[in-house]
Design an enzyme around this catalytic site. Sequence first.
Site, PDB file in Angstrom:
ATOM      1  N   SER A  31      -5.968   2.062  -9.016  1.00  0.00           N
ATOM      2  CA  SER A  31      -5.392   0.784  -9.460  1.00  0.00           C
ATOM      3  C   SER A  31      -6.392  -0.010 -10.297  1.00  0.00           C
ATOM      4  CB  SER A  31      -5.033  -0.088  -8.253  1.00  0.00           C
ATOM      5  OG  SER A  31      -4.128   0.570  -7.428  1.00  0.00           O
ATOM      6  N   HIS A  62      -0.589   1.633 -12.674  1.00  0.00           N
ATOM      7  CA  HIS A  62      -0.672   3.101 -12.772  1.00  0.00           C
ATOM      8  C   HIS A  62       0.196   3.550 -13.952  1.00  0.00           C
ATOM      9  CE1 HIS A  62      -2.723   3.824  -8.896  1.00  0.00           C
ATOM     10  NE2 HIS A  62      -2.089   2.743  -8.521  1.00  0.00           N
ATOM     11  N   HIS A  84       1.646   8.037  -4.198  1.00  0.00           N
ATOM     12  CA  HIS A  84       1.278   7.392  -2.925  1.00  0.00           C
ATOM     13  C   HIS A  84       2.375   7.728  -1.920  1.00  0.00           C
ATOM     14  CE1 HIS A  84      -0.618   4.802  -6.003  1.00  0.00           C
ATOM     15  NE2 HIS A  84      -1.605   4.720  -5.126  1.00  0.00           N
ATOM     16  N   TYR A  86       3.479   5.856   0.334  1.00  0.00           N
ATOM     17  CA  TYR A  86       4.368   4.708   0.581  1.00  0.00           C
ATOM     18  C   TYR A  86       5.500   4.620  -0.436  1.00  0.00           C
ATOM     19  CZ  TYR A  86       1.361   2.383  -2.905  1.00  0.00           C
ATOM     20  OH  TYR A  86       0.646   2.075  -4.032  1.00  0.00           O
ATOM     21  N   GLU A  87       5.393   5.386  -1.532  1.00  0.00           N
ATOM     22  CA  GLU A  87       6.489   5.397  -2.504  1.00  0.00           C
ATOM     23  C   GLU A  87       7.646   6.267  -2.025  1.00  0.00           C
ATOM     24  OE1 GLU A  87       4.619   5.091  -6.830  1.00  0.00           O
ATOM     25  OE2 GLU A  87       3.437   6.417  -5.562  1.00  0.00           O
ATOM     26  N   ALA A 114      -8.771   1.603  -5.156  1.00  0.00           N
ATOM     27  CA  ALA A 114      -9.007   0.225  -4.743  1.00  0.00           C
ATOM     28  C   ALA A 114      -8.916   0.209  -3.219  1.00  0.00           C
ATOM     29  CB  ALA A 114      -7.955  -0.690  -5.344  1.00  0.00           C
ATOM     30  N   MET A 212      -4.898   3.187   0.682  1.00  0.00           N
ATOM     31  CA  MET A 212      -3.625   3.917   0.782  1.00  0.00           C
ATOM     32  C   MET A 212      -3.563   5.125  -0.151  1.00  0.00           C
ATOM     33  SD  MET A 212      -1.153   0.560   0.747  1.00  0.00           S
ATOM     34  CE  MET A 212      -1.672  -0.981   1.542  1.00  0.00           C
ATOM     35  N   SER A 213      -4.711   5.707  -0.467  1.00  0.00           N
ATOM     36  CA  SER A 213      -4.694   6.869  -1.380  1.00  0.00           C
ATOM     37  C   SER A 213      -5.861   7.805  -1.064  1.00  0.00           C
ATOM     38  CB  SER A 213      -4.783   6.386  -2.834  1.00  0.00           C
ATOM     39  OG  SER A 213      -6.061   5.857  -3.110  1.00  0.00           O
ATOM     40  N   ASN A 236     -10.980  -6.609  -1.961  1.00  0.00           N
ATOM     41  CA  ASN A 236     -10.754  -7.736  -1.040  1.00  0.00           C
ATOM     42  C   ASN A 236     -11.408  -7.430   0.302  1.00  0.00           C
ATOM     43  OD1 ASN A 236      -8.210  -5.812  -1.103  1.00  0.00           O
ATOM     44  ND2 ASN A 236      -8.377  -6.603   0.991  1.00  0.00           N
ATOM     45  N   HIS A 248      -1.219  -7.763  -4.076  1.00  0.00           N
ATOM     46  CA  HIS A 248      -1.498  -6.647  -4.988  1.00  0.00           C
ATOM     47  C   HIS A 248      -2.075  -7.176  -6.303  1.00  0.00           C
ATOM     48  CE1 HIS A 248      -1.345  -2.753  -6.827  1.00  0.00           C
ATOM     49  NE2 HIS A 248      -0.426  -3.090  -7.695  1.00  0.00           N
TER      50      HIS A 248
HETATM   51  N1  HPA Z   1      -5.793  -2.445   2.596  1.00  0.00           N
HETATM   52  C1  HPA Z   1      -5.265  -1.279   2.167  1.00  0.00           C
HETATM   53  N2  HPA Z   1      -5.316  -0.886   0.913  1.00  0.00           N
HETATM   54  C2  HPA Z   1      -5.933  -1.674   0.028  1.00  0.00           C
HETATM   55  C3  HPA Z   1      -6.509  -2.896   0.393  1.00  0.00           C
HETATM   56  C4  HPA Z   1      -6.441  -3.298   1.763  1.00  0.00           C
HETATM   57  O1  HPA Z   1      -6.921  -4.376   2.170  1.00  0.00           O
HETATM   58  N3  HPA Z   1      -7.042  -3.446  -0.737  1.00  0.00           N
HETATM   59  C5  HPA Z   1      -6.796  -2.563  -1.734  1.00  0.00           C
HETATM   60  N4  HPA Z   1      -6.137  -1.490  -1.278  1.00  0.00           N
END
Ligand code: HPA
Length: 275
Positions: A31, A62, A84, A86-87, A114, A212-213, A236, A248
């Site tokens: 990302s 993406h 991903h 989650y998609e 990320a 998540m990847s 973050n 996001h």
């Molecule tokens: N959690 C999960 N996936 C992420 C985060 C997070 O805080 N930040 C960026 N991708």
Amino acid sequence: MANDVIEQGVAAITRAMQGRAFPKSALVLGSGLGPFADKLTDSHDIAYSDIPGFPIPTVRGHAGLMRIGKAAGHPLACLQGRFHAYEGHPAAALAVPVRILRRLGVERLILTNAAGSIRADKPAGSLMILTDHINFSGQNPLIGPNDESFGARFFDMSHGYDPHLRARLHTAAKHEGVDVYDGVYVYVLGPNFETPAEIRMFGKLGADAVGMSTVPETLAAVHAGMKVAALSVITNLAAGLAREELTHQDTLAEARNAHARVEKLLLRFFAQLEH
Ligand code: HPA
């Protein structure tokens, strides 16, 4: 079925290469890191939509493009966009692009992502080199009949993130004056950001960052005998460590902020990597 898709993907890319050699190194851009592909010279693009088995991205940030060229002189295939879980993709689908790359002769896979930091001393903008991961998803792209032509049914993950490539990343970072640290990445399915209780638990389990990847791709690549390195851009502090709400949009903005440093680091890394 999966094997047909892999063969079709390989055929589509081979056609698009028009006789040129496919690089032995590939880089997946997470990302907000897509613009790294603009650094490639002598490049040409293949749209994911022209490659069977490649994902049509549904997430902002993406692009859905493979750019093949040279990064600081090093032949490289850059993948902008990834699957991903989650998609809604089945776990096995996440292995397909990696297996297509393997069939094309790719030996090294560099993954970027990320991630949220589980450590208060590593805020947004920090860069983490993965030493290891925890697969907390309950999923695995390799479940199902094993394809021995890629690798063994049971395989070793003691050195999933290749020590040699990790050392090269550290050397490149030092050269460029870019701060990096080593850490463990915990893989969750998402799509929600975690709860504070989950983050406290992950910290106790030994994780430094959450995302998540990456892990499905690492598993497919190591299974197939590829060397893997991975870099997390901390976008973050994870839930409970941060005062602000997680979005996001912030994730993308922070990844873009870190982009100049990631770019310097990766260009130096590729410049010093054997072809
Ligand atoms: N959690 C999960 N996936 C992420 C985060 C997070 O805080 N930040 C960026 N991708």
